[in-house]
Design an enzyme around this catalytic site. Structure first.
Site, mmCIF file in Angstrom:
data_model
loop_
_atom_site.group_PDB
_atom_site.id
_atom_site.type_symbol
_atom_site.label_atom_id
_atom_site.label_comp_id
_atom_site.label_asym_id
_atom_site.label_seq_id
_atom_site.Cartn_x
_atom_site.Cartn_y
_atom_site.Cartn_z
ATOM 1 N N HIS A 193 0.812 -1.216 0.000
ATOM 2 C CA HIS A 193 0.000 0.000 0.000
ATOM 3 C C HIS A 193 0.848 1.269 0.000
ATOM 4 C CE1 HIS A 193 0.298 -0.375 4.535
ATOM 5 N NE2 HIS A 193 0.412 0.932 4.427
ATOM 6 N N ASP A 216 -0.011 -7.783 1.679
ATOM 7 C CA ASP A 216 0.437 -6.388 1.636
ATOM 8 C C ASP A 216 1.958 -6.329 1.677
ATOM 9 O OD1 ASP A 216 0.563 -3.665 1.682
ATOM 10 O OD2 ASP A 216 -0.342 -3.417 3.666
ATOM 11 N N SER A 273 4.411 2.468 7.683
ATOM 12 C CA SER A 273 4.088 1.180 7.086
ATOM 13 C C SER A 273 5.264 0.742 6.231
ATOM 14 C CB SER A 273 2.846 1.310 6.204
ATOM 15 O OG SER A 273 1.709 1.532 6.980
ATOM 16 N N GLY A 274 5.494 -0.537 6.182
ATOM 17 C CA GLY A 274 6.603 -1.043 5.384
ATOM 18 C C GLY A 274 7.877 -1.249 6.173
#
Length: 251
Positions: A66, A112, A206-207
């Site tokens: 995402h 994801d 995120s990530g």
């Protein structure tokens, strides 16, 4: 039986609508020692931080699918501690290609995961290093102490941090995670950590990697929205995706 399943589906829809899935950053952590996480990457567009990621080969970053918005415009910043300063040994490398998992669908918060191919190899040095990945299907025992790092928000209403933050988190059981997140949590592809509203992930990173025993076992995926809600933090389980990672990096 049909009625019960239908009610469950409706409850899940309400849960995801109100608590949602939030990008992830750091709550209740502390400043990391400068350059103590040399695998960390800041994904930026026009100089603004977008997501976290981590270096797994000189030419590849692992992150969340995402985070693929305007992929070709992303610059990967390596070797940074304060991402708002011009520090020595910082490397800013353009993206050649983004490889989102072909089963990723943002609506269901699954698969994801994304690999970013750099336009050229990163120069490895004391501030820029590759992190080790787990073996295929390698597991992390419940209650294992792990570390999450990022430049994300420290409060739901806050701003992204300029200096890298880190926080210690413990692995939570699949049963407890499934109870909290229902079918959104997949024991095969995701793992989660305890969260009591005081220490965990929030918007902005995120990530980023969940590091357990010096290996990147998780990729920060989602949590409650706002991020101080009492829901377990959820990470993509890197060990499940090892075959996909290896195959993709051979393209």
């Amino acid at each position: 039986m049909y009625t019960s399943l239908r009610l469950l589906c409706l409850l899940l829809q309400l849960l995801l609508h109100h608590t949602g899935a939030s990008d992830s950053g750091i709550i209740g952590g502390q400043r990391a020692k400068p350059h103590s996480r040399p695998y960390m990457a800041s994904l930026q567009i026009d100089g603004s931080h977008l997501c976290g990621g981590f270096l797994i080969r000189k030419d590849f970053i692992l992150t969340s699918a995402h985070c693929s918005h305007r992929c070709k415009e992303i610059k990967v910043v390596l070797g940074a501690h304060n991402i708002r300063r011009k520090e020595a040994l910082i490397q800013k490398i353009p993206v050649k290609k983004c490889y989102k998992h072909n089963l990723y669908k943002i609506a269901i918060y699954d698969y994801d995961i994304m690999l970013i191919k750099l336009q050229h190899n990163a120069a490895l040095n004391k501030n820029v290093k590759v992190i080790e990945l787990p073996k295929y299907k390698e597991t992390v025992p419940d209650e294992t102490q792990c570390t999450m790092s990022g430049w994300g928000k420290t409060t739901p209403q806050g701003q992204f941090e300029s200096v890298l933050q880190e926080v210690s988190l413990k692995i939570q059981s699949n049963k407890e995670c499934r109870t909290a997140w229902h079918n959104v949590f997949s024991p095969q592809r995701t793992l989660c950590t305890h969260f009591n509203g005081k220490k965990g992930i929030c918007q902005g990173d995120s990530g980023g990697p969940l590091v357990c025993k010096n290996k990147a076992h998780g990729i920060a995926a989602f949590t409650g929205n706002p991020c101080n809600m009492n829901y377990p933090n959820v990470f993509m389980k890197v060990s499940f995706f090892i075959p996909w990672i290896k195959d993709t990096m051979q393209e």
